[in-house]
Design a protein around this motif. Structure first.
Motif, PDB file in Angstrom:
ATOM      1  N   LEU A  43     -15.451 -20.117 -42.427  1.00 23.75           N
ATOM      2  CA  LEU A  43     -14.218 -19.502 -41.927  1.00 23.75           C
ATOM      3  C   LEU A  43     -13.051 -19.795 -42.876  1.00 23.75           C
ATOM      4  O   LEU A  43     -12.176 -18.959 -43.077  1.00 23.75           O
ATOM      5  CB  LEU A  43     -13.886 -20.023 -40.513  1.00 23.75           C
ATOM      6  N   GLN A  44     -13.062 -20.994 -43.463  1.00 23.81           N
ATOM      7  CA  GLN A  44     -11.978 -21.351 -44.391  1.00 23.81           C
ATOM      8  C   GLN A  44     -12.048 -20.542 -45.688  1.00 23.81           C
ATOM      9  O   GLN A  44     -11.064 -20.449 -46.420  1.00 23.81           O
ATOM     10  CB  GLN A  44     -12.035 -22.858 -44.694  1.00 23.81           C
ATOM     11  N   LEU A  45     -13.225 -19.966 -45.965  1.00 23.83           N
ATOM     12  CA  LEU A  45     -13.418 -19.206 -47.208  1.00 23.83           C
ATOM     13  C   LEU A  45     -13.275 -17.696 -47.006  1.00 23.83           C
ATOM     14  O   LEU A  45     -13.576 -16.920 -47.915  1.00 23.83           O
ATOM     15  CB  LEU A  45     -14.815 -19.494 -47.778  1.00 23.83           C
ATOM     16  N   GLN A  46     -12.867 -17.271 -45.806  1.00 24.55           N
ATOM     17  CA  GLN A  46     -12.769 -15.829 -45.543  1.00 24.55           C
ATOM     18  C   GLN A  46     -11.808 -15.140 -46.527  1.00 24.55           C
ATOM     19  O   GLN A  46     -10.763 -15.694 -46.873  1.00 24.55           O
ATOM     20  CB  GLN A  46     -12.285 -15.588 -44.106  1.00 24.55           C
ATOM     21  N   SER A  47     -12.180 -13.920 -46.933  1.00 23.78           N
ATOM     22  CA  SER A  47     -11.346 -13.173 -47.888  1.00 23.78           C
ATOM     23  C   SER A  47      -9.993 -12.827 -47.267  1.00 23.78           C
ATOM     24  O   SER A  47      -9.006 -12.626 -47.968  1.00 23.78           O
ATOM     25  CB  SER A  47     -12.063 -11.903 -48.336  1.00 23.78           C
ATOM     26  N   LEU A  48      -9.949 -12.736 -45.945  1.00 22.61           N
ATOM     27  CA  LEU A  48      -8.678 -12.562 -45.235  1.00 22.61           C
ATOM     28  C   LEU A  48      -8.394 -13.925 -44.593  1.00 22.61           C
ATOM     29  O   LEU A  48      -9.051 -14.307 -43.637  1.00 22.61           O
ATOM     30  CB  LEU A  48      -8.840 -11.484 -44.162  1.00 22.61           C
ATOM     31  N   PRO A  49      -7.434 -14.696 -45.117  1.00 21.61           N
ATOM     32  CA  PRO A  49      -7.283 -16.092 -44.675  1.00 21.61           C
ATOM     33  C   PRO A  49      -6.906 -16.210 -43.200  1.00 21.61           C
ATOM     34  O   PRO A  49      -6.150 -15.394 -42.672  1.00 21.61           O
ATOM     35  CB  PRO A  49      -6.149 -16.620 -45.566  1.00 21.61           C
ATOM     36  N   LEU A  50      -7.440 -17.240 -42.559  1.00 20.83           N
ATOM     37  CA  LEU A  50      -7.131 -17.504 -41.153  1.00 20.83           C
ATOM     38  C   LEU A  50      -6.017 -18.546 -41.083  1.00 20.83           C
ATOM     39  O   LEU A  50      -5.939 -19.446 -41.913  1.00 20.83           O
ATOM     40  CB  LEU A  50      -8.378 -18.034 -40.430  1.00 20.83           C
ATOM     41  N   GLN A  51      -5.164 -18.403 -40.077  1.00 20.04           N
ATOM     42  CA  GLN A  51      -4.042 -19.332 -39.948  1.00 20.04           C
ATOM     43  C   GLN A  51      -4.463 -20.655 -39.316  1.00 20.04           C
ATOM     44  O   GLN A  51      -3.974 -21.714 -39.672  1.00 20.04           O
ATOM     45  CB  GLN A  51      -2.941 -18.687 -39.101  1.00 20.04           C
ATOM     46  N   GLU A  52      -5.375 -20.564 -38.341  1.00 23.61           N
ATOM     47  CA  GLU A  52      -5.812 -21.776 -37.646  1.00 23.61           C
ATOM     48  C   GLU A  52      -7.264 -21.590 -37.238  1.00 23.61           C
ATOM     49  O   GLU A  52      -7.740 -20.468 -37.102  1.00 23.61           O
ATOM     50  CB  GLU A  52      -4.948 -22.024 -36.391  1.00 23.61           C
ATOM     51  N   ILE A  53      -7.983 -22.704 -37.056  1.00 23.89           N
ATOM     52  CA  ILE A  53      -9.365 -22.638 -36.574  1.00 23.89           C
ATOM     53  C   ILE A  53      -9.505 -23.606 -35.406  1.00 23.89           C
ATOM     54  O   ILE A  53      -9.015 -24.742 -35.461  1.00 23.89           O
ATOM     55  CB  ILE A  53     -10.373 -22.982 -37.698  1.00 23.89           C
ATOM     56  N   LEU A  54     -10.148 -23.132 -34.333  1.00 28.24           N
ATOM     57  CA  LEU A  54     -10.402 -23.950 -33.142  1.00 28.24           C
ATOM     58  C   LEU A  54     -11.912 -24.012 -32.919  1.00 28.24           C
ATOM     59  O   LEU A  54     -12.640 -23.119 -33.353  1.00 28.24           O
ATOM     60  CB  LEU A  54      -9.766 -23.321 -31.895  1.00 28.24           C
TER      61      LEU A  54
END
Length: 206
Positions: A43-54
């Motif tokens: 998820l941290q490597l997604q091409s569209l960056p994520l703001q937070e991960i739960l």
């Protein structure tokens, strides 16, 4: 993609793991690291960056917390399935969109968020869901790989309070974009999941 709204990623690790003999699936090792950590890194490597991960988990919470992101158990009792995880995530999500992924599918695409978001925008949908080719070649929706508008919370609260537990029955009430991951360059194993320890070993050998 400059005006993309912020997205929160949610790892679904709240299941019973009954087909693995009741062990906590997200904590099983895959290539030397717990499945939940492999999922988090992807998820941290997604091409569209994520703001937070739960993470949504219902046991061994301190083991999940050691991965360094917030961990929330289901707000519905009794291992109520993925929709209970969706509900927990939407209740905690502070961004307009939430991306859900299960903890047992460690090779999911790195452009998952981006492709779901583009389809959601293009089709003016409330949610977007991945679809992938199964062994028989049929492309089938993978409802646990879902990008949801956070404003769907109210609808999901109503659905689950009425006893609803089936993902398809709930997503069927909304405009849903289905995104096939069967293009040239897409891995045939991207959505292969490990329900048993044998399947986990098989995935490791790919």
């Amino acid at each position: 993609m400059n005006n993309t709204p912020a997205i929160t990623g949610l790892i679904l690790a709240g299941g019973r793991g009954s087909r693995m003999g009741g062990i906590d699936k997200g904590l099983q090792n895959f290539r030397g690291l717990p499945l939940a950590l492999q999922t988090l890194m992807r998820l941290q490597l997604q091409s569209l960056p994520l703001q937070e991960i739960l993470i949504n988990a219902n046991r061994n919470l301190s083991a999940y917390e050691s991965l360094g992101v917030p961990v929330w158990p289901d707000s519905i009792d009794g291992y109520a399935g993925p929709l209970a995880g969706f509900l927990t995530g939407l209740e905690r999500c502070e961004t307009p969109l939430m991306l859900t992924v299960p903890c047992d599918t460690p090779l999911f695409p790195l452009d998952l968020a981006e492709r779901l978001y583009k389809a959601m925008e293009a089709q003016d949908a409330d949610l977007a869901m991945a679809a992938a080719p199964e062994a028989d070649g049929t492309v089938r929706p993978q409802p646990v790989f879902c990008l949801l508008k956070t404003e769907l919370l109210e609808s999901l609260v109503k659905f689950t309070q009425g006893g609803g537990r089936k993902i398809d029955a709930w997503t069927g009430q909304h405009r849903c974009a289905i995104v096939p991951f069967d293009q040239a360059g897409d891995s045939a194993y991207a959505f292969a999941n490990a329900n048993t320890l044998a399947e986990l070993q098989q995935l490791e050998s790919l």
